[in-house]
Design an enzyme around this catalytic site. Structure first.
Site, PDB file in Angstrom:
ATOM      1  CD  GLU A   1       1.352  -6.919  -2.455  1.00 11.57           C
ATOM      2  OE1 GLU A   1       1.192  -5.788  -1.962  1.00 11.57           O
ATOM      3  OE2 GLU A   1       2.268  -7.183  -3.265  1.00 11.57           O
TER       4      GLU A   1
ATOM      5  N   GLY B   1       0.797  -1.219   0.000  1.00 11.57           N
ATOM      6  CA  GLY B   1       0.000   0.000   0.000  1.00 11.57           C
ATOM      7  C   GLY B   1       0.832   1.273   0.000  1.00 11.57           C
TER       8      GLY B   1
END
Length: 364
Positions: free
Chosen positions: A138, A115
């Site tokens: 991720e 993010g």
């Protein structure tokens, strides 16, 4: 610390400052922070006295380590569904940043991941330092690159983005520049001077000149020397073939990359490769964000996300038990489910034309 001071806002000269202020959590993004940043950008866009926006992270460790994945873990484990509302607003913020009409200067000093990439790498002026560590990590937690990460990595030269997406490796300043994740290298000791100088800038051209004046060539990176085997191995159509090419390339670094990838979630790996390849064919960032919302919502309901965060962040045993455990057990039909339309739950960003984000796919 309450939510009200997790994002600090102030103005210096004609520049609106947004400071992510959760240094104890490496400035990890909460839903309240995403909403506050979005509101700050709306205000800055409407304020004619504001020339530019500058986003930084509080503390000495980095801009932002990503979303608050402990909270996402707890939410997914309980099946509440709040994480999907968070992603909806976060991805809309990523799109707003990409099409922000004034200079958006992101200081990607220190750790800038997940993010954190989403609130920086879509900006118009992206600055890295010798302390920068940039990543979309991720797959290490059983998730799929989001926040426009599939668009950014899919647009990187050759297969560099595929390498970074599958390995979840972090890169320094030079490699972030090479991959198109940043624009300028500024030494950390020069950041205070840059901030002061930006305050007096009245136009986008002045902002750009000021950043260039403080910038210098980045120290050597690592990826450029590995382009030959990276492009050759990651050009394969499947994760299994990529691993086979890496293992049999005769290059120690390639073999190490294979071992790194093999430890990741088999489902996340296959969906990530498909998402990157699909993102290259999409018209722009918003379409990629729409696609990522689909993959995120499906991943939310699968066991690997909770298990990956448990292994990496909660228990820190670094021994995730993936479901399924083998690549061969993840079928094409299973992968396709991650891209199925969500009907009324769609993010719905793709207007077919709004913005192409940070430029078109490069092929060099």
């Amino acid at each position: 610390m309450n939510h009200d001071d997790s994002v600090l806002l102030h103005t210096e000269g004609r520049v609106r400052h947004i400071t992510l202020n959760r240094p104890h959590a490496l400035n990890a993004l909460t839903h309240a922070m995403v909403r506050r940043i979005d509101a700050a950008l709306a205000e800055a866009e409407a304020d004619d006295s504001v020339t530019a926006v500058l986003i930084t992270g509080a503390g000495e460790r980095g801009l932002c380590a990503g979303g608050d994945i402990r909270w996402i873990h707890d939410d997914a484990r309980a099946g509440v569904g709040a994480a999907m509302d968070f992603w909806r607003d976060e991805y809309r913020l990523n799109a707003r940043i990409a099409r922000f009409p004034k200079p958006y200067v992101a200081i990607m000093d220190g750790i800038t991941m997940g993010g954190g990439v989403g609130v920086s790498a879509h900006g118009s002026v992206r600055v890295v330092t010798e302390r920068s560590r940039v990543a979309m990590p991720e797959t290490a937690i059983g998730f799929v690159p989001d926040v426009g990460g599939t668009y950014l990595l899919g647009s990187a030269p050759g297969e560099l983005g595929t390498h970074l997406a599958l390995t979840a490796d972090a890169v320094g300043a030079a490699d972030a520049l090479l991959c198109g994740l940043a624009d300028h290298f500024v030494r950390a000791q020069r950041l205070p001077g840059l901030t002061t100088a930006l305050a007096g800038c009245g136009t986008a051209a002045e902002i750009e000149r000021t950043v260039r004046r403080h910038a210098s060539p980045a120290p050597s990176g690592e990826l450029a020397a590995h382009r030959e085997w990276i492009d050759s191995c990651y050009r394969a159509d499947t994760v299994e073939e990529i691993l086979d090419r890496l293992d049999n390339s005769g290059v120690p670094a390639a073999k190490q990359a294979a071992a790194t990838i093999a430890a990741k979630s088999p489902t996340a790996l296959k969906v990530t490769l498909a998402a990157l390849r699909r993102a290259r064919r999409l018209p722009g960032l918003e379409a990629a964000l729409d696609q990522e919302f689909r993959t995120s919502c499906v991943a939310y309901a699968r066991p690997d996300l909770v298990e990956g965060v448990r292994a990496q962040i909660i228990d820190k045993d670094r021994s995730p038990r993936w479901t399924p455990a083998e690549l061969a057990e993840v079928s094409e039909d299973e992968v396709a489910l991650f891209f199925a339309p969500l009907g009324a739950r769609e993010l719905g960003l793709d207007p077919g034309s709004r913005t192409t984000g940070r430029g078109s796919r490069t092929t060099d």
